[in-house]
Motif scaffolding. Structure first.
Motif, PDB file in Angstrom:
ATOM      1  N   ARG A 189      72.144   6.430  84.878  1.00 32.36           N
ATOM      2  CA  ARG A 189      70.809   6.868  84.461  1.00 32.36           C
ATOM      3  C   ARG A 189      70.603   8.350  84.730  1.00 32.36           C
ATOM      4  O   ARG A 189      71.292   8.946  85.557  1.00 32.36           O
ATOM      5  N   ALA A 190      69.657   8.938  83.999  1.00 32.51           N
ATOM      6  CA  ALA A 190      69.359  10.358  84.159  1.00 32.51           C
ATOM      7  C   ALA A 190      67.874  10.585  83.943  1.00 32.51           C
ATOM      8  O   ALA A 190      67.196   9.794  83.272  1.00 32.51           O
ATOM      9  N   LEU A 191      67.375  11.670  84.504  1.00 31.83           N
ATOM     10  CA  LEU A 191      65.983  12.058  84.307  1.00 31.83           C
ATOM     11  C   LEU A 191      65.963  13.525  83.895  1.00 31.83           C
ATOM     12  O   LEU A 191      66.486  14.392  84.604  1.00 31.83           O
ATOM     13  N   ILE A 192      65.391  13.793  82.731  1.00 29.62           N
ATOM     14  CA  ILE A 192      65.315  15.162  82.227  1.00 29.62           C
ATOM     15  C   ILE A 192      64.176  15.870  82.949  1.00 29.62           C
ATOM     16  O   ILE A 192      63.016  15.457  82.869  1.00 29.62           O
ATOM     17  N   THR A 193      64.501  16.944  83.644  1.00 30.21           N
ATOM     18  CA  THR A 193      63.563  17.582  84.572  1.00 30.21           C
ATOM     19  C   THR A 193      62.270  18.015  83.900  1.00 30.21           C
ATOM     20  O   THR A 193      61.173  17.797  84.433  1.00 30.21           O
ATOM     21  N   ASN A 194      62.366  18.660  82.741  1.00 28.72           N
ATOM     22  CA  ASN A 194      61.179  19.194  82.084  1.00 28.72           C
ATOM     23  C   ASN A 194      60.710  18.350  80.903  1.00 28.72           C
ATOM     24  O   ASN A 194      60.039  18.840  79.999  1.00 28.72           O
ATOM     25  N   LEU A 195      61.074  17.058  80.930  1.00 29.16           N
ATOM     26  CA  LEU A 195      60.683  16.150  79.863  1.00 29.16           C
ATOM     27  C   LEU A 195      60.647  14.733  80.425  1.00 29.16           C
ATOM     28  O   LEU A 195      61.592  14.306  81.079  1.00 29.16           O
ATOM     29  N   ASN A 196      59.599  14.018  80.169  1.00 26.16           N
ATOM     30  CA  ASN A 196      59.462  12.671  80.714  1.00 26.16           C
ATOM     31  C   ASN A 196      60.204  11.659  79.849  1.00 26.16           C
ATOM     32  O   ASN A 196      59.616  10.772  79.237  1.00 26.16           O
ATOM     33  N   TRP A 197      61.528  11.798  79.832  1.00 22.45           N
ATOM     34  CA  TRP A 197      62.391  10.875  79.105  1.00 22.45           C
ATOM     35  C   TRP A 197      63.444  10.329  80.050  1.00 22.45           C
ATOM     36  O   TRP A 197      64.551  10.855  80.132  1.00 22.45           O
ATOM     37  N   PRO A 198      63.180   9.278  80.818  1.00 22.88           N
ATOM     38  CA  PRO A 198      64.254   8.656  81.588  1.00 22.88           C
ATOM     39  C   PRO A 198      65.265   8.041  80.628  1.00 22.88           C
ATOM     40  O   PRO A 198      64.892   7.484  79.599  1.00 22.88           O
ATOM     41  N   VAL A 199      66.552   8.165  80.933  1.00 26.21           N
ATOM     42  CA  VAL A 199      67.608   7.716  80.032  1.00 26.21           C
ATOM     43  C   VAL A 199      68.593   6.849  80.803  1.00 26.21           C
ATOM     44  O   VAL A 199      68.953   7.159  81.935  1.00 26.21           O
ATOM     45  N   THR A 200      69.053   5.743  80.191  1.00 24.80           N
ATOM     46  CA  THR A 200      70.052   4.870  80.816  1.00 24.80           C
ATOM     47  C   THR A 200      71.168   4.568  79.815  1.00 24.80           C
ATOM     48  O   THR A 200      71.003   4.722  78.600  1.00 24.80           O
ATOM     49  N   HIS A 201      72.292   4.101  80.333  1.00 26.13           N
ATOM     50  CA  HIS A 201      73.403   3.688  79.471  1.00 26.13           C
ATOM     51  C   HIS A 201      72.984   2.551  78.537  1.00 26.13           C
ATOM     52  O   HIS A 201      73.358   2.524  77.360  1.00 26.13           O
ATOM     53  N   ASP A 202      72.244   1.585  79.062  1.00 28.34           N
ATOM     54  CA  ASP A 202      71.811   0.458  78.231  1.00 28.34           C
ATOM     55  C   ASP A 202      70.965   0.928  77.050  1.00 28.34           C
ATOM     56  O   ASP A 202      71.103   0.421  75.930  1.00 28.34           O
ATOM     57  N   GLU A 203      70.101   1.905  77.309  1.00 25.86           N
ATOM     58  CA  GLU A 203      69.260   2.430  76.238  1.00 25.86           C
ATOM     59  C   GLU A 203      70.110   3.089  75.156  1.00 25.86           C
ATOM     60  O   GLU A 203      69.860   2.927  73.955  1.00 25.86           O
ATOM     61  N   LEU A 204      71.144   3.804  75.573  1.00 20.31           N
ATOM     62  CA  LEU A 204      72.025   4.461  74.610  1.00 20.31           C
ATOM     63  C   LEU A 204      72.767   3.437  73.754  1.00 20.31           C
ATOM     64  O   LEU A 204      72.950   3.626  72.553  1.00 20.31           O
ATOM     65  N   ARG A 205      73.219   2.351  74.379  1.00 20.69           N
ATOM     66  CA  ARG A 205      73.917   1.307  73.620  1.00 20.69           C
ATOM     67  C   ARG A 205      72.992   0.679  72.579  1.00 20.69           C
ATOM     68  O   ARG A 205      73.380   0.424  71.446  1.00 20.69           O
ATOM     69  N   GLN A 206      71.748   0.424  72.977  1.00 18.74           N
ATOM     70  CA  GLN A 206      70.785  -0.180  72.065  1.00 18.74           C
ATOM     71  C   GLN A 206      70.450   0.747  70.905  1.00 18.74           C
ATOM     72  O   GLN A 206      70.300   0.311  69.760  1.00 18.74           O
ATOM     73  N   ALA A 207      70.345   2.043  71.209  1.00 14.94           N
ATOM     74  CA  ALA A 207      69.939   3.005  70.190  1.00 14.94           C
ATOM     75  C   ALA A 207      71.038   3.317  69.196  1.00 14.94           C
ATOM     76  O   ALA A 207      70.769   3.595  68.022  1.00 14.94           O
TER      77      ALA A 207
END
Length: 328
Positions: A77-95
């Protein structure tokens, strides 16, 4: 090894850049990157929406997905410092529908692209020739400030990701202390990113206007940059000089910390736009002003990265390596 199209993305605080990288890749130039599209992060609620929109438009189903983010990456998982978009591997697979997915820090990706760059991709600002296989540093102001590096080990370049943009800013003169004090306001911690970024340039301009009793003519970093470069606005020119001096110091600090005799590479959105200001003596003087270690940094070349697809290519390299090393 990868074989087929890979979705690559570089997500910052303002823009989301997507492209398709093709594998297998050239050993010398890396993967070929095409269909680059720049989307505004403000137009989407999350990375899933932005990635899905891009893939639907180009009609490609990727065999892998790698996203470079402007923020810390922890595990899957990752958190973009200047943007409220938490990101995970599962989300990437789904997208994207890709099984092989990877998240990397954006300056880890940028660092991995450095060995692929040609002379035409760069503008050298002073120094001599880089020491072969010596450490390299990457520093890049944009919406935020990224810092990373490269070291040679076991026959290949290894990236050093980090969050160096959030180290504490150091003023040196009485005037600088006064400006920083005005910029700091109620902030608990005043980092290099508060100065070396688009919002930072706006804050510098505002502080100088306040101290001189002048009205703030604009709050647009691009306008301040243009007026500062042209000299039509003395206040904008002074703000740009403050910015250039600070960037020289931080680049020099990074070179010292990494022993970056292989060169310092300036990425991010701002350096290409102010490259003529960086070519003036002020920038190198700030970079080289390191007291007893000035002689150490003086030969180190600084390069402004002019190529626009560097982080995207570096991200693709990161995914290829991760699969080769059986990490994803």
């Amino acid at each position: 090894m990868l074989n087929g199209p890979v979705l690559v993305a570089d997500i910052g605080g303002t823009n989301a850049r997507f492209a398709i990288a093709h594998f297998p890749a050239s050993k010398e130039h890396g993967p070929k990157v095409e269909a680059i599209e720049n989307l505004s992060c403000a137009d989407f609620n999350c990375l899933h929406d932005a990635a899905s929109t891009y893939l639907k438009k180009i009609g490609v189903r990727p065999v892998g997905t790698v996203v470079a983010v402007a923020g810390p990456v922890t595990g899957d998982r990752a958190l973009i410092t200047n943007l409220n978009w938490p990101v995970t591997h599962d989300e990437l697979r789904q997208a994207t529908g890709a099984e092989s997915v990877l998240l990397v820090n954006d300056f880890e990706a940028l660092a991995l692209s450095v060995p692929l760059l040609q002379r035409s991709d760069l503008r050298q600002i002073g120094g001599t020739e880089p020491v072969v296989r010596a450490a390299k540093a990457v520093v890049g102001p944009g919406t935020g400030l990224g810092v990373g590096g490269l070291v040679w080990s076991a026959g290949r370049w290894l990236p050093i990701p980090g969050e160096g943009g959030h180290t504490s800013f150091a003023a040196e003169t009485t005037e600088e202390f006064a400006i920083v004090e005005h910029m700091r306001g109620e902030l608990e911690h005043f980092s290099n990113e508060r100065v070396l970024s688009g919002p930072g340039l706006v804050s510098i301009y505002g502080a100088l206007a306040s101290r001189s009793g002048k009205a703030i003519a604009t709050s647009d970093a691009q306008v301040i940059t243009q007026r500062g470069l042209s000299g039509e606005d003395p206040l904008a020119a002074a703000a740009l000089e403050f910015f250039v001096t600070a960037l020289g110091r931080v680049a020099g600090d990074t070179a010292l910390m990494l022993g970056a005799r292989g060169g310092v590479y300036l990425g991010g959105g701002i350096p290409p736009k102010i490259q003529d200001a960086l070519a003036k003596p002020l920038f190198r003087a700030a970079f080289e002003s390191k007291g007893r270690l000035s002689a150490f940094v003086r030969p180190i070349p600084i390069y402004v990265i002019l190529a626009g697809d560097t982080a995207l290519r570096g991200a693709a390299v990161a995914l290829d390596r991760a699969i080769e090393d059986k990490l994803c």
